[in-house]
Motif scaffolding. Structure first.
Motif, PDB file in Angstrom:
ATOM      1  N   ASN A  81     -10.355  -2.088  -9.098  1.00  0.00           N
ATOM      2  CA  ASN A  81      -9.022  -2.651  -9.294  1.00  0.00           C
ATOM      3  C   ASN A  81      -8.830  -3.108 -10.731  1.00  0.00           C
ATOM      4  N   ASP A  85      -6.106   1.602 -10.234  1.00  0.00           N
ATOM      5  CA  ASP A  85      -6.846   1.398  -8.990  1.00  0.00           C
ATOM      6  C   ASP A  85      -7.478   2.726  -8.573  1.00  0.00           C
ATOM      7  N   HIS A  87     -10.987   4.484  -6.003  1.00  0.00           N
ATOM      8  CA  HIS A  87     -11.996   4.268  -4.964  1.00  0.00           C
ATOM      9  C   HIS A  87     -13.202   5.142  -5.255  1.00  0.00           C
ATOM     10  N   THR A 168      -3.735   7.353   1.086  1.00  0.00           N
ATOM     11  CA  THR A 168      -3.043   6.523   0.096  1.00  0.00           C
ATOM     12  C   THR A 168      -2.919   7.232  -1.234  1.00  0.00           C
ATOM     13  N   GLU A 203      -5.894   6.199  -7.437  1.00  0.00           N
ATOM     14  CA  GLU A 203      -4.591   6.116  -6.775  1.00  0.00           C
ATOM     15  C   GLU A 203      -3.514   6.642  -7.723  1.00  0.00           C
TER      16      GLU A 203
ATOM     17  N   VAL B  56       0.025   9.778   9.208  1.00  0.00           N
ATOM     18  CA  VAL B  56      -0.883   9.402   8.121  1.00  0.00           C
ATOM     19  C   VAL B  56      -0.448   8.106   7.449  1.00  0.00           C
ATOM     20  N   GLN B  57       0.844   7.975   7.225  1.00  0.00           N
ATOM     21  CA  GLN B  57       1.374   6.822   6.503  1.00  0.00           C
ATOM     22  C   GLN B  57       2.595   6.274   7.235  1.00  0.00           C
ATOM     23  N   PHE B 105     -12.182   1.792   4.584  1.00  0.00           N
ATOM     24  CA  PHE B 105     -11.198   1.297   3.627  1.00  0.00           C
ATOM     25  C   PHE B 105     -10.092   0.651   4.440  1.00  0.00           C
ATOM     26  N   PRO B 109      -5.113  -3.937  -2.454  1.00  0.00           N
ATOM     27  CA  PRO B 109      -5.260  -5.336  -2.849  1.00  0.00           C
ATOM     28  C   PRO B 109      -4.045  -6.164  -2.440  1.00  0.00           C
ATOM     29  N   LEU B 114      -3.755  -0.565   6.276  1.00  0.00           N
ATOM     30  CA  LEU B 114      -2.921   0.625   6.440  1.00  0.00           C
ATOM     31  C   LEU B 114      -2.751   0.994   7.906  1.00  0.00           C
TER      32      LEU B 114
END
Lengths: 218, 167
Positions: A81, A85, A87, A168, A203, B56-57, B105, B109, B114
């Motif tokens: 972060n 950002d 992973h 994401t 991201e 998915v989202q 995950f 932040p 999700l």
């Protein structure tokens, strides 16, 4: 919860260009080299990243990188972060994970039979090393520090470990920028390689910042 | 999307972001290794028609209307329309939802997990269409494989090391 309060809403995202992939690929290899050095120091054997590459993949192909969707898999996740950002995720079959723990704890091969008390912290430390390596490389290049989250270690179905993370990161075309590699102990005697899959997933919202930094002279 | 009416494999795998229908008892709908995604299972009892969406989202991009099963707010109307085209009475559908876990995950932040957002988006959208959720297995920290039987409307949930459950 009202829709306005939702945190993960897909925004309009610019498709990822080919020249951007090349720039991020250089950074990815720097991070891998640093992580491999740190990992080698920790286990006392030379560990090298193998076939590291950055790709832009459709969602289904990105998920296929983890192997059969339902296979039991050990996952280690560290979030990065800051201005950007990202992973980092390490994925192993349970046998591979046990072999890595053997190395880290300097046990004979096969000494780790299950994920007992010491195995999870050992794998978390491995995640810390990889996360810190990438946080350092990204922070140095962008001039803005990144910090890594506490590692999470889980054993579950391969796709279940990463579906949310990869979701994401999808762009407008539902493609994902992902760095992937395996790593192996290069001088094992007898030769029993430690192989795992390493994913680096920035991201998309931070990509413009990252690309600006990469286009400046190092 | 396909409607499984021809002879084929014994199960129809519904991949991430996909939507499928089946009215064949021998061809259940299956979503494998579900983490934070939400699986929407809708069943028309009289037609023995099952529909599954692999969300998915939670929400699609603002101001961009389109039909896309990846997003909770679009998957629900798309599923209802496809089932209606196959003769289902959408007002009487039995709807079950599964998934929404935080496996490895969990959240951006400062954000909400999700999986939870996905579940909320799907439930809110179903409510807008007047459809209650008849049964749910949502949340937790474990992955799920979901098998939906078109002949009975039964949903079988398989986990790793936690056994099976039926909805």
């Amino acid at each position: 919860m009202d829709r306005k309060e939702m945190h993960v809403t897909v925004r309009e995202r610019v498709p990822i260009a080919a020249d951007h992939v090349e720039l991020i690929g250089d950074l990815f290899h720097q991070g891998l080299a640093r992580a491999a050095r740190s990992l080698s120091g920790l286990v006392g054997h030379e560990i090298a990243a193998v076939d590291g590459r950055i790709e832009v993949l459709p969602l289904a192909q990105a998920l296929a990188l983890v192997g059969p969707a339902e296979r039991a898999t050990v996952g280690v996740h560290v979030g990065l972060n800051g201005q950007i950002d990202a992973h980092v995720v390490l994925l192993f079959t349970p046998a591979e994970a046990r072999r890595l723990v053997d190395l880290m704890l300097q046990r004979t091969c096969g000494g780790t039979e299950k994920f007992e008390e010491l195995a999870r912290p050992a794998l978390a430390e491995c995640g810390n090393i990889m996360g810190s390596a990438f946080a350092t490389v990204l922070g140095d290049r962008t001039g803005s520090p990144l910090w890594s989250t506490a590692p999470a270690v889980r054993v579950d179905m391969a796709q279940a470990l990463v579906d949310g993370l990869i979701a994401t990161a999808i762009d407008e075309r539902s493609e994902v920028l992902v760095g992937v590699t395996s790593f192996a102990e290069t001088n094992a005697e007898p030769q029993i390689p430690v192989r795992g899959t390493f994913l680096f997933v920035p991201e998309p919202d931070g990509l413009p910042t990252l690309l600006q930094a990469l286009e400046r002279p190092a | 999307m396909t409607v499984a009416t021809e002879p084929g494999p014994t199960r129809l795998v519904v991949g991430i972001g996909q939507l499928e229908l089946s009215d064949r008892a021998e061809q259940p709908l299956v979503a494998i290794g579900v983490g934070s995604c939400i699986i929407v299972c809708a069943w028309d009892r009289s037609r023995r028609l099952a529909g599954m969406a692999h969300v998915v989202q939670p929400w699609s991009a603002h101001g961009r209307p389109r039909e896309d099963a990846r997003y909770g707010d679009q998957a629900v109307p798309l599923l209802l329309r496809r089932m209606s085209e196959q003769g289902a009475r959408t007002g009487g559908l039995v709807v079950k939802i599964v998934g929404g876990a935080s496996v490895l995950f969990s959240a951006p932040p400062g954000g909400e997990p999700l999986g939870l957002q996905n579940a909320q988006a799907v439930e809110q959208t179903l409510a807008r269409y007047g459809l209650p959720v008849a049964a749910r297995d949502v949340g937790g920290r474990h992955g799920r494989t979901v098998t939906f039987d078109p002949s009975t409307g039964e949903v079988l949930i398989r986990t790793l090391g936690r056994g099976e459950a039926k909805l």
